[in-house]
Motif scaffolding. Structure first.
Motif, short mmCIF file in Angstrom:
data_model
loop_
_atom_site.label_atom_id
_atom_site.label_comp_id
_atom_site.label_asym_id
_atom_site.label_seq_id
_atom_site.Cartn_x
_atom_site.Cartn_y
_atom_site.Cartn_z
N LEU A 147 -4.69 1.81 6.00
CA LEU A 147 -3.99 2.99 5.62
C LEU A 147 -4.80 4.29 5.93
O LEU A 147 -4.36 5.45 6.65
N MET A 179 -4.48 13.68 5.27
CA MET A 179 -4.09 12.67 4.35
C MET A 179 -5.07 11.70 4.07
O MET A 179 -5.16 10.77 3.09
N LEU A 229 -5.13 8.94 13.47
CA LEU A 229 -4.09 9.46 14.07
C LEU A 229 -3.94 11.03 13.59
O LEU A 229 -2.98 11.76 13.69
N ARG A 230 -4.86 11.70 12.77
CA ARG A 230 -4.90 12.89 12.26
C ARG A 230 -3.55 13.35 11.41
O ARG A 230 -3.20 14.47 11.82
N MET A 231 -3.18 12.62 10.49
CA MET A 231 -2.03 12.82 9.70
C MET A 231 -2.51 13.87 8.67
O MET A 231 -3.44 13.60 7.99
N VAL A 232 -1.74 15.10 8.73
CA VAL A 232 -1.87 15.89 7.50
C VAL A 232 -0.62 16.09 6.69
O VAL A 232 0.53 15.57 7.41
N GLY A 258 3.52 16.44 10.17
CA GLY A 258 2.08 16.08 9.80
C GLY A 258 1.48 15.17 10.61
O GLY A 258 0.28 15.16 10.72
N PHE A 299 -5.51 -3.73 3.28
CA PHE A 299 -4.37 -2.87 3.95
C PHE A 299 -4.60 -1.49 3.41
O PHE A 299 -4.09 -0.64 4.33
N SER A 300 -5.17 -1.14 2.25
CA SER A 300 -5.30 0.34 1.91
C SER A 300 -6.71 0.97 2.82
O SER A 300 -6.49 2.21 3.17
N GLN A 304 -5.89 9.91 0.29
CA GLN A 304 -5.66 8.52 0.15
C GLN A 304 -6.91 7.45 -0.06
O GLN A 304 -6.92 6.52 -0.35
N VAL A 340 1.06 -1.13 0.11
CA VAL A 340 0.12 -0.18 -0.06
C VAL A 340 0.82 1.18 0.05
O VAL A 340 0.58 2.20 -0.35
N GLU A 363 -5.98 4.82 9.57
CA GLU A 363 -4.84 5.25 10.51
C GLU A 363 -4.68 6.81 10.22
O GLU A 363 -4.32 7.37 11.21
#
Ligand code: NA
Ligand code: NA
Lengths: 444, 307, 167
Positions: free
Chosen positions: C112, C131, C119-122, B75, C108-109, C135, A60, C115
């Motif tokens: 991805l 993100m 996890l608040r990924m930017v 990020g 798994f995507s 995604q 991925v 998460e």
């Protein structure tokens, strides 16, 4: 479990070829080989760790990372631009514009493929598109006028491959990203080698026309100089697009990706000006571009995953070390690589050829002291060769579907042009300045 | 005994001192563990990671160990953005002091992402490579500068410049053709890219001393024996000390090299420093406002202690 | 059966429409960036980031449509030498492997995206984009791709079945 990286690499590549040959789609074949490699390797995981989770995350990750790339975005854009041009009157005009200029050279209109392909290559990113677009017009016209069919097909196959060498070039975009080489410099570096190759083709055609005059019809069309200069008007649109796309990159106003977007706009405007643009043509071009870009990118995704696995398993380092231990001279290394590429090029398409070999080959090349820019050009030649070698050769497929001749005839017609290409590769290897001169001269 | 093998992802090329530090670390770990822990360093991003996803990749154990530029993963975890804030520190000593006051925060943040920081090492300070000499802040107005992150872009925009984001591979060509006329980067990178062929001046604005950290996934870490862990920590302490010295030495050497090749180097005077600090202030305030209370406390505490 | 084929064709056509829109967005966004830079001496600051996201959308939503229109290339050296029955069987096997891989990637995507969301990924760019938004194109696209693969596999299976009764 296989601990020895050497045995492991051979196993992984055998598995890959097995999947490829069994007709699994290329992107999936690469992924399957990667998965198999991870399963076979001695990964030494801590307790409670699933190998499948690790593989899934890697897969991925390469899906996201290899597509989420601004530089690679140039690829769908150049594909789109090519599709638009393919459907507008640009190629007809190219033919009309060139004809009056060629009738006094030995070989006459047989040169049309070389000239039209060189010009069209400068606005198209791929060889298949160049071959198809130019061939659509020239093949019929040439046979109608009584030119040798085998020369017409051979020169189209040879010159069509210029699509990758003369910028813009999808292969150079992919190589530039994988090797962290400036795509702009690669583009500019391809100009001289491309012209050299085109010159070689024309030289051969002229020579053949002198030795065996019956490949050219005897009656003569004649053109006045006034007609010739009027015909230049028909070449103007292509020259304009070349100036916009390459000029922007060469003078530093745009990056290759931006040049591609401007090229799309330019192709669209030309279509509107020639009144060949309609909603349905636009839609066709767009959907076709989506298809082609998706196909290519899916292969890139598979290859990115496989390279990642190959890196993880230590295959790259082992093979590089193995080759380094052979203490080959740089020329010997290039010679062996050349043979390998010709062999692999029989089976693989150009893009797979580049993305699958690069993780292993690039470190060796850099170690041997070659510049990555030069090797990019070398690799484009290898891809061009692969276009015209059986059984998998895109240009051959295109020629077959256009001419309805059998493969044997096409291959025989193409062979002299294959040889010319090999000679040009040797020249560019011995005199790397042919490729490096212009990029080093880029000024603003 | 079984040999534990781990891959370490190094983002920079093999010739870069961060990658060389990782190699040295791997060498010492092998030695101190009597060969029971083998770390394979993969430089040049050979494992297919770009940067921002690395915290997660290590968290999941997709890659057991990695060298990570802290600023690039902010990020995912704001805390790691501290070392790439502009003009927080203007010397190696200050950079180390700031790192000391943040160490607990960093360790806590890493633990949250299921990893442990083994050691950290600073990049040499970024300055401005330009075609025209910069004397006052007014000279920065209108510069088309290649920057490497959001902070750098904001910083130069605050000073009236036009930051451009561009892959590093295109920088040299873009400079030759005038698409950009300046680069915000360290003397080391400037030397490696031979920027003297296209640029004439280097202004030491001490923009930042960004930190790199080498981390290990906690599951992999916990699977090690007590002796192996101790050996790795010993190697980490040594390499950390070595890398801080190496960074400073490399910086001095690079400054000498670019000067010898014709680049005029100049220091930042008090007037310019004040303007730079003003441009940085807004960015730091924004960062503090959006980061958690504990990050804010540490950053503000450090800034007060410097005044 | 016919109904399934018609339905899957419709789904992939819709997805291709989204792909096409993404392609046009890329062109317009980059042209805007060039315009803004040349004439207003400033930058959109998002052109590079968002055109790459659009490219992800273009590719993943285009996968199914590309399969439906036989756009994904494969090596046919062996299958072209087989009879109809052999071809259908080989195609069926290939499709099963492809389905397995696509389903594996899908699983798994989803993780991805989940998460990135939890996890608040930017993104580390001026836009600070969450993100998970770009995604999410990956699992959606893979799902549509699997629908098309399934239809492809069913077609191969029925060709195999039909050829069984011929000499
Ligand atoms: Na081209
Ligand atoms: Na071939």
């Amino acid at each position: 479990m296989i601990a020895d990286p050497f045995v492991l690499s051979i196993t992984v590549f055998s598995i890959m070829f097995l999947f490829l040959l069994s007709g699994l789609w290329i992107g999936f074949s690469l992924m399957a080989a990667g998965v198999a490699g991870m399963l076979l390797a001695d990964l030494n995981l801590p307790p409670g760790f699933s190998v499948w989770t690790k593989i899934g995350n890697l897969l991925v990750n390469s899906m996201w990372n290899s597509v989420n790339s601004w530089s690679l975005t140039a690829l769908p854009l150049f594909v789109f631009m090519g599709e638009l041009l393919h459907r507008t009157a640009v190629s007809d005009k190219l033919f009309n514009g060139l004809v009056p200029w060629l009738n006094r050279i030995p070989g006459k209109l047989l040169h049309i493929n070389v000239f039209a392909c060189s010009l069209f290559a400068a606005v198209s990113g791929s060889s298949a598109a160049t071959t198809a677009t130019v061939g659509k017009i020239t093949l019929d016209e040439l046979s109608k006028r009584g030119y040798s069919e085998s020369m017409a097909l051979g020169s189209l196959a040879g010159a069509g491959t210029l699509g990758f060498m003369i910028p813009p070039s999808l292969i150079m975009i992919i190589y530039g990203i994988l090797s962290d080489t400036s795509i702009g410099q690669l583009f500019i570096g391809g100009i001289f080698p491309g012209l050299l190759l085109a010159g070689g083709y024309s030289f051969y055609i002229a020579l053949r026309a002198i030795v065996t005059p019956d490949i050219v019809p005897s009656q003569e069309e004649s053109f006045t100089w006034a007609q010739r200069f009027r015909s230049l008007r028909d070449l103007a649109p292509v020259l304009f697009l070349i100036a916009v796309v390459l000029g922007g990159i060469y003078l530093g106003y745009t990056t290759p990706t931006e040049a591609a977007a401007i090229g799309v706009l330019g192709a669209f405007v030309l279509g509107v000006l020639f009144r060949t643009m309609s909603w349905s043509i636009f839609k066709d071009a767009l959907w076709s571009a989506v298809r082609t870009s998706t196909m290519i990118t899916f292969i890139i995704v598979g290859a990115a995953f496989l390279s990642q696995v190959v890196g993880f398993l230590g295959i790259t380092t082992t093979l590089s070390r193995f080759i380094a231990d052979l203490h080959l001279s740089p020329y010997m290394l290039i010679f062996i690589l050349g043979l390998m590429y010709i062999f692999l090029g029989m089976l693989l398409d150009g893009i797979s050829l580049v993305v699958m070999t690069l993780p292993i080959v690039l470190p060796m090349i850099l170690h041997a002291g070659f510049s990555p820019l030069w090797f990019g050009i070398f690799l484009v030649f290898m891809v061009e060769l692969s276009q015209i070698t059986p059984p998998v050769g895109f240009s051959i497929f295109v020629l077959q579907s256009m001419s309805h001749k059998d493969v044997g005839f096409i291959l025989k017609a193409t062979f002299p042009f294959f040889v010319i290409m090999v000679v040009t590769v040797v020249l560019v290897t011995v005199f790397p300045q042919i490729a490096l001169f212009l990029p080093q001269k880029m000024i603003g | 005994a079984d040999v534990v093998k781990m891959n370490l992802n190094a983002i920079y090329p093999a010739t870069n001192f961060h990658s060389q530090g990782a190699e040295e670390f791997a060498k010492r770990v092998k030695e101190y563990t009597g060969g029971t822990v083998e770390i394979a360093v993969h430089p040049g991003g050979a494992l297919g990671f770009k940067g921002p996803e690395l915290l997660k990749a290590v968290k999941d154990g997709t890659v057991p160990m990695s060298d990570i530029l802290m600023g690039v993963v902010q990020g995912s975890e704001k805390t790691f953005g501290i070392s790439s804030l502009p003009r927080m520190v203007t010397s190696y000593d200050e950079a180390f002091k700031l790192y000391q006051s943040c160490k607990d925060l960093y360790d806590k943040a890493a633990a949250k992402w299921n990893q442990k920081i083994l050691y950290v090492a600073p990049w040499p300070p970024s300055g401005l490579f330009t075609t025209k000499e910069i004397k006052t802040a007014a000279d920065i107005k209108g510069l088309k500068t290649r920057t490497y992150d959001k902070n750098g872009a904001d910083f130069l925009a605050n000073l009236g410049g036009s930051p451009v984001s561009l892959p590093w591979g295109e920088v040299y060509a873009a400079l030759r053709t005038g698409m950009i006329d300046s680069v915000l980067t360290s003397a080391v990178s400037g030397r490696d890219a031979k920027l003297w062929e296209v640029l004439k001046y280097f202004k030491k604005i001490d923009y930042a001393y960004p930190l790199n950290m080498v981390v290990i996934n906690l599951d992999y870490w916990k699977a090690l024996t007590a002796d192996q862990k101790a050996a790795m920590e010993k190697a980490a302490i040594e390499v950390q000390e070595m890398q801080w010295k190496k960074s400073a030495a490399d910086n001095a050497e690079s400054l000498k090299a670019i000067e010898e090749n014709g680049i005029a180097i100049s220091e930042t005077d008090a007037a310019l420093a004040a303007e730079l600090d003003a441009a940085a202030d807004a960015i730091i305030k924004d960062f503090v406002a959006s980061a958690g209370a504990d990050v804010a406390a540490v950053v503000e505490g450090y800034r007060k202690s410097q005044k | 059966m016919e109904k399934i084929f018609r339905w899957s064709k419709k789904v992939s056509d819709w997805a291709a429409l989204i792909s096409s829109a993404a392609m046009l967005c890329i062109v317009l966004l980059i042209l805007l960036e060039v315009f803004v830079r040349s004439f207003l001496n400033t930058s959109t600051m998002i052109a590079d980031e968002y055109s790459a996201y659009m490219y992800v959308v273009l590719v993943f939503f285009g996968l199914g449509y590309t399969l439906a229109t036989d756009g994904h290339i494969r090596v046919k050296v062996i299958s072209s030498r087989l009879n109809e029955r052999g071809q259908a069987l080989l195609d069926l096997c290939a499709t099963v492997v492809a389905l397995g891989l696509a389903g594996f990637a899908l699983k798994f995507s989803v993780a991805l995206v989940w998460e990135a969301y939890s996890l608040r990924m930017v993104s580390e760019t001026p836009a600070q984009t969450p993100m998970w938004i770009p995604q999410v194109a990956i699992p959606l696209g893979l799902l549509l791709f699997m629908v098309q693969l399934l239809a492809h596999g069913l077609a191969a299976a029925s060709r195999w079945k039909a050829s069984r009764f011929r000499p």
